[in-house]
Write a protein that holds these residues in place. Structure first.
Motif, mmCIF file in Angstrom:
data_model
loop_
_atom_site.group_PDB
_atom_site.id
_atom_site.type_symbol
_atom_site.label_atom_id
_atom_site.label_comp_id
_atom_site.label_asym_id
_atom_site.label_seq_id
_atom_site.Cartn_x
_atom_site.Cartn_y
_atom_site.Cartn_z
ATOM 1 N N CYS A 67 -38.172 54.289 39.027
ATOM 2 C CA CYS A 67 -37.898 54.747 40.515
ATOM 3 C C CYS A 67 -39.063 53.599 41.288
ATOM 4 O O CYS A 67 -38.403 53.258 41.914
ATOM 5 C CB CYS A 67 -38.120 56.035 40.663
ATOM 6 S SG CYS A 67 -36.693 56.519 40.112
ATOM 7 N N ARG A 71 -38.462 50.005 43.167
ATOM 8 C CA ARG A 71 -37.776 49.761 44.557
ATOM 9 C C ARG A 71 -38.608 49.150 45.030
ATOM 10 O O ARG A 71 -38.203 48.078 45.905
ATOM 11 C CB ARG A 71 -38.185 51.447 45.370
ATOM 12 C CG ARG A 71 -36.088 52.052 44.746
ATOM 13 C CD ARG A 71 -36.716 53.609 44.557
ATOM 14 N NE ARG A 71 -36.129 54.560 43.659
ATOM 15 C CZ ARG A 71 -34.571 54.121 44.343
ATOM 16 N NH1 ARG A 71 -34.528 54.014 44.788
ATOM 17 N NH2 ARG A 71 -33.600 55.003 43.186
ATOM 18 N N ASP A 263 -31.441 50.957 40.374
ATOM 19 C CA ASP A 263 -33.061 51.470 40.334
ATOM 20 C C ASP A 263 -33.338 50.718 38.635
ATOM 21 O O ASP A 263 -34.575 49.743 38.865
ATOM 22 C CB ASP A 263 -33.446 51.649 41.187
ATOM 23 C CG ASP A 263 -33.480 53.494 40.174
ATOM 24 O OD1 ASP A 263 -32.354 53.168 39.531
ATOM 25 O OD2 ASP A 263 -34.515 54.402 40.563
ATOM 26 N N LYS A 284 -33.463 53.026 30.144
ATOM 27 C CA LYS A 284 -35.157 53.295 31.329
ATOM 28 C C LYS A 284 -36.357 53.787 30.921
ATOM 29 O O LYS A 284 -36.042 54.465 30.101
ATOM 30 C CB LYS A 284 -34.064 54.405 32.259
ATOM 31 C CG LYS A 284 -35.327 55.486 33.293
ATOM 32 C CD LYS A 284 -35.284 56.041 33.819
ATOM 33 C CE LYS A 284 -36.068 56.834 35.594
ATOM 34 N NZ LYS A 284 -35.649 57.713 36.303
HETATM 35 MG MG MG Z 1 -34.578 55.187 38.845
#
Ligand code: MG
Length: 463
Positions: A67, A71, A263, A284
């Motif tokens: 995350c 970002r 993301d 992820k």
């Molecule tokens: Mg994320």
């Protein structure tokens, strides 16, 4: 290494007025989670229509498969290593995106843009790092991940404070009803768009979903054939449709670039509460394609071709310089990594990606992978895998196991699943990509080899 900001030689776009920008970011949505990317078990009619009206990117990358780092790259056009932002920031950390870094909002504001951020921020919880201090006129949302709360399925009691919902810098509510988050974000987004008629605007809508814990409103809960995850994606689809309908109703379609992306890839250890990385390996938290390759749709009628698919690699770091050119905005004073890729978006004949390579860091700044052309180099590191992910139940994750990755070379065009290591057969390609990795280490550092890059800056640190 072609880092640094520059304007491409191509003729500039000359829209009659700078376009509005609507940037919709989902959290942990996998590459395979939209109908137009082959999703099974649920439908995304609004996003599929957006794909038909715009361009679908099939090799679109985030700079890091988690995350905060992802970002930071999206909003600044920099690799997270350059910014000193790694991984996911916790609610009690004093670290955040340095106030001197320029975000998309910062560079658009001098061009007369109204700027709003709605949703998950996750670039630092202390006030000096919040959206109002990074170029946004308004902010409504969660300052970090929606699982960083006392109900976390695995964290010890006391790890996380009560989850705040912020309005500007202020805590509006604690422990908001997460079933209503997508609706509330969407209502705010629609209201903001309707209020800005006549003035260019930048809306950054960063949904908290479909990051665990999953929540859908009553209207969507139980609606899909594939359980709660499908319900949640269905609500995100509805949300996007409402935003596009608002632009249509206000006659702003041809003045507005809408970008929809994620993301990072799916959080696979959550089993049926995670999405799908489609044909790609892992998800992820890894540098495999399933971690860093995400769905991306862009729509701007009359400027970005309709019904087109682009498989040329692109990365979120390229959005800032590309948007800057569209808006006539000045690039940040500090060095950035992204490049203007407008010719690829606009579908110019023969347009190519200007980067020699894209770099993938993870785990506090370890350079773990390089993509150049059709090739992807994996550097030796410890990754993770979740073979029992399918056994996760109702939002309780299965365990991750460490996985040792060697020096591996994949042709991700021919072999998108990264199954056939060609390092031994392709010594020249291997040597070229190792050289590119060395360039990245010089500039951005590498925690694995204890190198500090000459272009690395400090993250912000709150007192
Ligand atoms: Mg994320």
């Amino acid at each position: 290494m072609a880092t640094g900001s520059h304007r491409a030689e191509a003729a500039p776009v000359q829209p009659a007025r700078p376009p509005n920008i609507v940037l919709i970011l989902c959290d942990d949505l996998g590459w395979g989670d939209l109908g137009c990317y082959g999703a099974r078990g649920f439908h995304t009619p609004e996003l599929d229509r957006m794909a038909r009206q715009g361009t679908r990117f099939t090799s679109f990358y985030v700079a890091q498969a988690v995350c905060s780092a992802s970002r930071a790259a999206l909003l600044t056009g920099c690799y997270p290593n350059r910014l000193g932002i790694h991984g996911a920031l916790g609610p009690n950390q004093k670290v955040g995106l340095h106030p001197d870094e320029a975000t998309l909002a910062d560079i658009l504001k001098p061009q007369g843009y109204a700027t709003a951020m709605i949703g998950k921020w996750h670039l630092g919880r202390p006030t000096p790092f919040l959206p109002l201090h990074h170029g946004f006129d308004s902010y409504f949302g969660l300052p970090y991940s929606n699982d960083m709360w006392p109900n976390h399925p695995e964290a010890a009691v006391g790890t996380y404070p009560r989850l705040p919902l912020l309005e500007g810098d202020r805590v509006l509510e604690e422990m908001p009803d997460q079933r209503l988050l997508t609706q509330r974000y969407t209502d705010r987004a629609v209201r903001f768009i309707a209020e800005q008629r006549g003035r260019p605007f930048f809306l950054y809508l960063a949904h908290s979903m479909p990051h665990v814990p999953l929540f859908a409103s009553d209207r969507f809960a139980g609606r899909s054939r594939s359980g709660l995850y499908g319900d949640v994606v269905g609500e995100l689809d509805w949300s996007t449709g409402r935003i596009l309908a608002t632009l249509r109703r206000l006659g702003l379609e041809r003045d507005t670039l809408v970008i929809f992306t994620s993301d990072n890839g799916p959080w696979l250890s959550y089993g049926d509460h995670a999405g799908s990385s489609g044909p790609f390996r892992e998800g992820k938290g890894t540098v495999f394609e399933g971690g860093v390759r995400v769905p991306c749709l862009m729509r701007w009628p009359g400027e970005i071709p309709a019904g087109r698919t682009v498989d040329t690699p692109l990365m979120t770091i390229d959005l800032l310089p590309t948007i800057a050119r569209m808006a006539g905005a000045t690039l940040p004073v500090r060095r950035i990594d992204g490049l203007d890729v407008w010719p690829l978006l606009a579908g110019w004949r023969g347009a190519t990606n200007p980067h020699p390579a894209y770099y993938f860091y993870y785990n506090q700044g370890e350079l773990q992978a390089v993509r150049s052309g059709d090739w992807k180099l994996l550097l030796p590191h410890i990754s993770r895998t979740s073979p029992d992910g399918a056994r996760a139940e109702r939002g309780r994750p299965a365990a991750y196991l460490p996985m040792s990755v060697g020096l591996e070379l994949y042709n991700v065009k021919r072999d998108p699943g990264e199954t056939h290591d060609e390092a031994a057969q392709e010594p020249e390609v291997l040597g070229r990509l190792l050289g590119l990795a060395e360039d990245a280490r010089n500039e951005l550092g590498d925690a694995l080899t204890h190198r500090r890059g000459k272009g690395v800056r400090e993250a912000g640190l709150a007192p």
